[in-house]
Structure formats: C-alpha cells, structure tokens
Design a protein around this motif. Structure first.
Motif, PDB file in Angstrom:
ATOM      1  N   ASN A 136       0.663  -0.952  -0.104  1.00  9.97           N
ATOM      2  CA  ASN A 136       0.053   0.165  -0.118  1.00  9.97           C
ATOM      3  C   ASN A 136       0.937   1.195  -0.005  1.00  9.97           C
ATOM      4  OD1 ASN A 136      -1.522   2.198   0.734  1.00  9.97           O
ATOM      5  ND2 ASN A 136      -2.969   0.791   1.654  1.00  9.97           N
ATOM      6  N   LEU A 137       1.152   1.805  -1.030  1.00  9.46           N
ATOM      7  CA  LEU A 137       2.174   2.879  -1.289  1.00  9.46           C
ATOM      8  C   LEU A 137       1.514   4.103  -0.416  1.00  9.46           C
ATOM      9  CD1 LEU A 137       4.249   4.076  -2.618  1.00  9.46           C
ATOM     10  CD2 LEU A 137       2.820   4.779  -4.682  1.00  9.46           C
ATOM     11  N   ASN A 138       0.252   4.419  -0.459  1.00 12.01           N
ATOM     12  CA  ASN A 138      -0.196   5.406   0.697  1.00 12.01           C
ATOM     13  C   ASN A 138       0.067   5.226   1.812  1.00 12.01           C
ATOM     14  OD1 ASN A 138      -1.182   6.570  -1.838  1.00 12.01           O
ATOM     15  ND2 ASN A 138      -3.399   6.406  -1.118  1.00 12.01           N
ATOM     16  N   TYR A 189      -2.663  16.356   0.178  1.00  9.89           N
ATOM     17  CA  TYR A 189      -4.004  16.294  -0.480  1.00  9.89           C
ATOM     18  C   TYR A 189      -4.595  15.198  -0.758  1.00  9.89           C
ATOM     19  CZ  TYR A 189      -8.107  18.020  -3.142  1.00  9.89           C
ATOM     20  OH  TYR A 189      -9.242  18.397  -3.481  1.00  9.89           O
ATOM     21  N   VAL A 190      -3.960  14.298  -1.642  1.00  7.70           N
ATOM     22  CA  VAL A 190      -4.277  13.137  -2.153  1.00  7.70           C
ATOM     23  C   VAL A 190      -4.555  12.141  -0.899  1.00  7.70           C
ATOM     24  CG1 VAL A 190      -3.533  11.005  -3.211  1.00  7.70           C
ATOM     25  CG2 VAL A 190      -3.237  13.318  -4.324  1.00  7.70           C
ATOM     26  N   LEU A 191      -3.806  12.293   0.100  1.00  7.55           N
ATOM     27  CA  LEU A 191      -3.929  11.227   1.316  1.00  7.55           C
ATOM     28  C   LEU A 191      -5.240  11.736   2.206  1.00  7.55           C
ATOM     29  CD1 LEU A 191      -0.502  10.580   2.327  1.00  7.55           C
ATOM     30  CD2 LEU A 191      -1.932   8.996   1.121  1.00  7.55           C
ATOM     31  N   THR A 192      -5.399  12.955   2.353  1.00  6.05           N
ATOM     32  CA  THR A 192      -6.206  13.601   3.192  1.00  6.05           C
ATOM     33  C   THR A 192      -7.608  14.261   2.943  1.00  6.05           C
ATOM     34  OG1 THR A 192      -5.131  15.787   3.471  1.00  6.05           O
ATOM     35  CG2 THR A 192      -4.279  14.058   4.852  1.00  6.05           C
ATOM     36  N   HIS A 193      -7.430  14.788   1.505  1.00  4.96           N
ATOM     37  CA  HIS A 193      -8.384  15.678   0.822  1.00  4.96           C
ATOM     38  C   HIS A 193      -8.589  16.844   1.560  1.00  4.96           C
ATOM     39  CE1 HIS A 193      -9.219  12.504  -1.963  1.00  4.96           C
ATOM     40  NE2 HIS A 193      -9.541  11.705  -0.940  1.00  4.96           N
ATOM     41  N   ASP A 194      -7.782  17.293   2.458  1.00  2.00           N
ATOM     42  CA  ASP A 194      -7.744  18.405   3.230  1.00  2.00           C
ATOM     43  C   ASP A 194      -7.345  19.776   2.338  1.00  2.00           C
ATOM     44  OD1 ASP A 194      -7.368  20.656   4.897  1.00  2.00           O
ATOM     45  OD2 ASP A 194      -6.748  19.343   6.369  1.00  2.00           O
ATOM     46  N   ILE A 208       9.478   7.932 -18.239  1.00  2.21           N
ATOM     47  CA  ILE A 208       8.783   8.256 -19.411  1.00  2.21           C
ATOM     48  C   ILE A 208       7.858   7.234 -19.531  1.00  2.21           C
ATOM     49  CG2 ILE A 208       9.094   7.835 -21.965  1.00  2.21           C
ATOM     50  CD1 ILE A 208      12.032   9.459 -21.236  1.00  2.21           C
ATOM     51  N   CYS A 209       8.164   5.736 -19.353  1.00  3.69           N
ATOM     52  CA  CYS A 209       7.327   4.591 -19.495  1.00  3.69           C
ATOM     53  C   CYS A 209       5.888   5.024 -18.431  1.00  3.69           C
ATOM     54  CB  CYS A 209       7.852   3.569 -18.942  1.00  3.69           C
ATOM     55  SG  CYS A 209       9.062   2.884 -20.154  1.00  3.69           S
ATOM     56  N   GLN A 210       6.163   5.440 -17.215  1.00  5.38           N
ATOM     57  CA  GLN A 210       5.154   5.863 -16.253  1.00  5.38           C
ATOM     58  C   GLN A 210       4.260   6.569 -16.740  1.00  5.38           C
ATOM     59  OE1 GLN A 210       4.868   3.534 -13.691  1.00  5.38           O
ATOM     60  NE2 GLN A 210       3.208   4.430 -12.523  1.00  5.38           N
ATOM     61  N   ILE A 211       4.881   7.706 -17.208  1.00  5.22           N
ATOM     62  CA  ILE A 211       3.798   8.925 -17.837  1.00  5.22           C
ATOM     63  C   ILE A 211       3.182   8.633 -18.967  1.00  5.22           C
ATOM     64  CG2 ILE A 211       4.102  11.077 -18.945  1.00  5.22           C
ATOM     65  CD1 ILE A 211       6.391  11.733 -17.232  1.00  5.22           C
ATOM     66  N   LEU A 213       1.974  10.470  -6.563  1.00 10.29           N
ATOM     67  CA  LEU A 213       1.540  11.346  -7.551  1.00 10.29           C
ATOM     68  C   LEU A 213       1.612  10.634  -8.833  1.00 10.29           C
ATOM     69  CD1 LEU A 213       2.937  14.877  -6.666  1.00 10.29           C
ATOM     70  CD2 LEU A 213       0.508  13.936  -5.967  1.00 10.29           C
ATOM     71  N   TRP A 214       2.410   9.498  -8.965  1.00  7.24           N
ATOM     72  CA  TRP A 214       2.714   9.008 -10.170  1.00  7.24           C
ATOM     73  C   TRP A 214       2.030   7.586 -10.415  1.00  7.24           C
ATOM     74  CZ3 TRP A 214       6.865  10.395 -13.649  1.00  7.24           C
ATOM     75  CH2 TRP A 214       7.527  11.668 -13.412  1.00  7.24           C
ATOM     76  N   VAL A 215       1.793   7.038  -9.172  1.00 12.59           N
ATOM     77  CA  VAL A 215       0.830   5.590  -9.362  1.00 12.59           C
ATOM     78  C   VAL A 215      -0.538   5.892  -9.047  1.00 12.59           C
ATOM     79  CG1 VAL A 215       0.863   3.304  -8.401  1.00 12.59           C
ATOM     80  CG2 VAL A 215       3.189   4.705  -8.230  1.00 12.59           C
ATOM     81  N   VAL A 216      -1.168   5.559 -10.328  1.00 12.21           N
ATOM     82  CA  VAL A 216      -2.780   6.027 -10.052  1.00 12.21           C
ATOM     83  C   VAL A 216      -3.226   4.645  -9.957  1.00 12.21           C
ATOM     84  CG1 VAL A 216      -4.558   7.089 -11.435  1.00 12.21           C
ATOM     85  CG2 VAL A 216      -2.391   8.031 -11.666  1.00 12.21           C
ATOM     86  N   LYS A 217      -4.269   4.723  -8.745  1.00  9.53           N
ATOM     87  CA  LYS A 217      -4.912   3.422  -8.603  1.00  9.53           C
ATOM     88  C   LYS A 217      -6.288   3.253  -9.693  1.00  9.53           C
ATOM     89  CE  LYS A 217      -3.989   3.384  -3.695  1.00  9.53           C
ATOM     90  NZ  LYS A 217      -4.600   3.102  -2.394  1.00  9.53           N
TER      91      LYS A 217
END
Length: 390
Positions: free
Chosen positions: A28-30, A118-123, A289-292, A386-390
């Motif tokens: 769990n990266l988060n 912000y991603v983690l908390t939405h604050d 580059i591959c990730q993007i 920010l790079w690993v989108v679920k």
C-alpha cells in the motif's frame, strides 16, 4: 484417491493464488508514504513562494523573470583567470550561480509534498497552499517565470545559455503531477488552472521548436531522456496527444535503440566521471517516461526492441549494483559515491509493472528523505503517490 489428489491440487493452487493476491494487496504505497508525506507537507504549510524573481545574477543577459543558471562543471582557467571558463567533468564549481535552480527544486519539493498530502487527506489546506506557490510561478505578473530557458547553464566567456540547460526544468515534471492531483480541488480556480496550463503549453512549444530544445532532444545521453520525460509530462498535463505519441515513438526508436546496450547498461553514462550516479539517473528518467506514457493500449514497460532491449533489461543490469554497490565493476564516481543509492523510482515503477517483489522491497528499504543537494537535484521523482494512479 486420484479424486482427492486432484481436489488437493486445486486447493493448493487456490491457496497460492490467494497468497499472491494478499501479497499484492499488502503493498500500500499510500500507507508507506503517509508519515513522510504529511511531515514534509506540514513543514511547507507556512512557506512563502520563492521564484526566479527573488534573485538575479549580473552575469545573466536575461531579465528578472528569466531563469538563469551556470554550467556545473565549468571553472576559471588557471592559465587565463579572466578568460573563458574551462570544463572539468564531474567536478561541480560551487561558485557558479545556482539560485534559480535551487528555487525551482524547492518549488518541486513543496509541490510534491503538498499535492501528495492532499491526495491522502483531501484537506483543502494543502491544495490552497500549493495554489499559492503555483500562482507565484505561473500566474502573478510580478513573480512568474518566463516560459523558456534561453539563459540556462551559461558559461562565462563561452555562452549566455545552452540547450543543455533544459535539463534544469526536469523538476517541473513532478509539479505537473501535483497540478493534476489538485485539479478538481476547490482551491484551484478554473481561470488559474487555465493560465497555468497555458504557461506549460507555451513552454512545451518552446522546448520542442527552439534550436536549444532541438539540440537537447538530440543530445544523445541522459539529456535526451530528460527532454523526453519533460515533454511527455507537459503534454500529458495539457492533453496534447499528438506530442505524447511522438514521445512514445521517440522512446522506442531512439532512446532505447541509441542509449541502452544489449546487456541493459547505458554506455554513454558509464563513460562519465560519475558512471554510477548517471546510470541510476538515466534509468529513473527512462522508467518515468514509461510511467507517464503507458496506457492499457500501449504499455511501454512491455515494449521490446527487435534485439531484446527494454526497460526491464536496464533494471536487471542495475539491480545487483543497487542492492550491493560494492559489486560495481566500473569506475567509482568522482563525487557523491557514498550518497547513492536512494529510493530510485525505477525500482518502484518497474517493480509494479513487472510484479517484481524484489524490486519493490529494495525500493522500500532505501532512504526516502535525502538532504545532499546533488542527490536531490538528480531525483526528480520524490513523491510517487502522484505517479502511481490506482
């Protein structure tokens, strides 16, 4: 008896599948990043923006809003102290002007931390603070940066700027990820978002059409890779599919073909005076580059040249030397040998793409916060949430 054995085999197979699934879910990266991200983000909540307008070098031929830097490996000539600087590869001259680069790196660090929080908390407090910095760099007339790099990596007595300086804005790549992360927040107005995207559109146009941008694209080593990573990230932010397709093709037909050897190494980086650090840096950038650019339709992690070169081969080459640097059979870096490796993004991106637990475990075991300026500068991916989108 045969029936029981068959059922037993089925149950055993199911247990393996369940175990693998659980292992996959256990990553769990988060959660891994939560403490680090929130601690860093909270440190930045009261920080004021620092842009290129906060400092100026008299040697720059640009104005207050123009980014300016000087080539790292260029020094005064002892035989001609007042003449043009001379190059000493791998040895950084601490007297050269780096304030704008440092401001840009700081901006990238702040952006990555706040957007991840912000991603983690939405604050909204994190998004609001990030917008404060984004507006300073891209919106406000008094403090924003001009969207070009005409005066980057200048050399006293030699050049007022060079295409090679475009690598300095590699730190804007994670800024684009941060912008995307808060794009729908209440704190970022549609007008400000449009202005920010226009800035990136203008800069993207400059680095893909100006002679400096063309020379950087065709440089041949990690500079070409970092040019592609930047162009891909900026194009992704403004949804320029045509440019993203160009980058995919450039990665496949040029970067892999020209830079990776058949054993997965990068010969052009191994020739440098800091071959270990440059090899790590280039592999991280190529993996990014591959990730993007990877999609369900076109997965660059799976792309292989006709003679077997791909990003997995690069990871297989470097992995033993990241795991145990003492095995490195090449020249040791002339500077910062002891500071590498850290949490190389190639291990994480590759580990997830190839479902390789060893890569992910090694990534997790390495240092996540680093303070040496040279390491920070060569780690443009600092906040993988920010790079690993679920």
């Amino acid at each position: 008896m045969k029936k029981l054995n068959f059922i037993g085999i089925l149950l055993f197979s199911f247990s393996i599948l369940t175990s693998c699934s659980s292992t996959k879910m256990a990553f769990n990266l988060n959660e891994i990043e939560r403490t680090r991200v929130l601690q860093n983000a909270d440190l930045y909540l009261n920080e004021l923006p620092v842009t290129v307008t906060n400092s100026y070098c008299a040697r720059s031929t640009g104005n207050q809003h123009d980014f300016y830097s000087e080539g790292d490996y260029w020094w005064p000539d002892e035989k001609n102290p007042d003449g043009p600087y001379i190059r000493k590869d791998g040895f950084t001259n601490p007297a050269n002007f780096t304030a704008h680069r440092e401001a840009l790196i700081r901006f990238s660090q702040i952006s990555g931390a706040l957007a991840s929080a912000y991603v983690l908390t939405h604050d909204e407090k994190y998004a609001q603070q990030l917008v404060f910095h984004l507006k300073a760099w891209f919106v406000n007339q008094d403090t924003k940066m001009t969207p070009n790099l005409l005066y980057a990596q200048a050399i006293k007595g030699v050049a007022t700027g060079r295409g090679i300086g475009i690598i300095d804005t590699v730190h804007l790549v994670e800024v684009t990820k941060a912008i995307a992360a808060i794009e729908n927040s209440k704190s970022l107005s549609k007008d400000d978002l449009a202005t920010i995207k226009l800035w990136f559109s203008n800069y993207l146009n400059w680095i893909t059409t100006h002679e400096y941008g063309i020379s950087e694209r065709d440089n041949g080593n990690n500079h070409s890779v970092c040019w592609t990573m930047q162009v891909a990230a900026f194009a992704a932010l403004i949804q320029d599919e045509k440019t993203m397709d160009f980058c995919r093709n450039f990665y496949k037909t040029t970067l892999l073909q020209n830079q990776m050897d058949k054993d997965g190494s990068f010969p052009l980086e191994l020739k440098r005076t800091k071959p270990y650090g440059y090899s790590l840096f280039n592999l991280d950038a190529m993996s990014s580059i591959c990730q993007i650019l990877s999609t369900k339709k076109e997965n660059l992690f799976a792309y292989t040249t006709t003679d077997g070169r791909n990003i997995e081969l690069g990871l297989k080459f470097m992995f033993p030397y990241i795991e145990n640097k003492s095995l490195w059979p090449y020249q040791h870096d002339v500077m910062y040998w002891d500071e590498w490796p850290v949490r190389q993004s190639s291990l994480l991106f590759g580990g997830l793409a190839y479902k390789n637990k060893k890569y992910i475990a090694l990534w997790k075991s390495l240092k996540s916060n680093f303070t040496t300026p040279e390491i920070i500068r060569n780690m443009p991916v600092r906040y993988p949430i920010l790079w690993v989108v679920k």
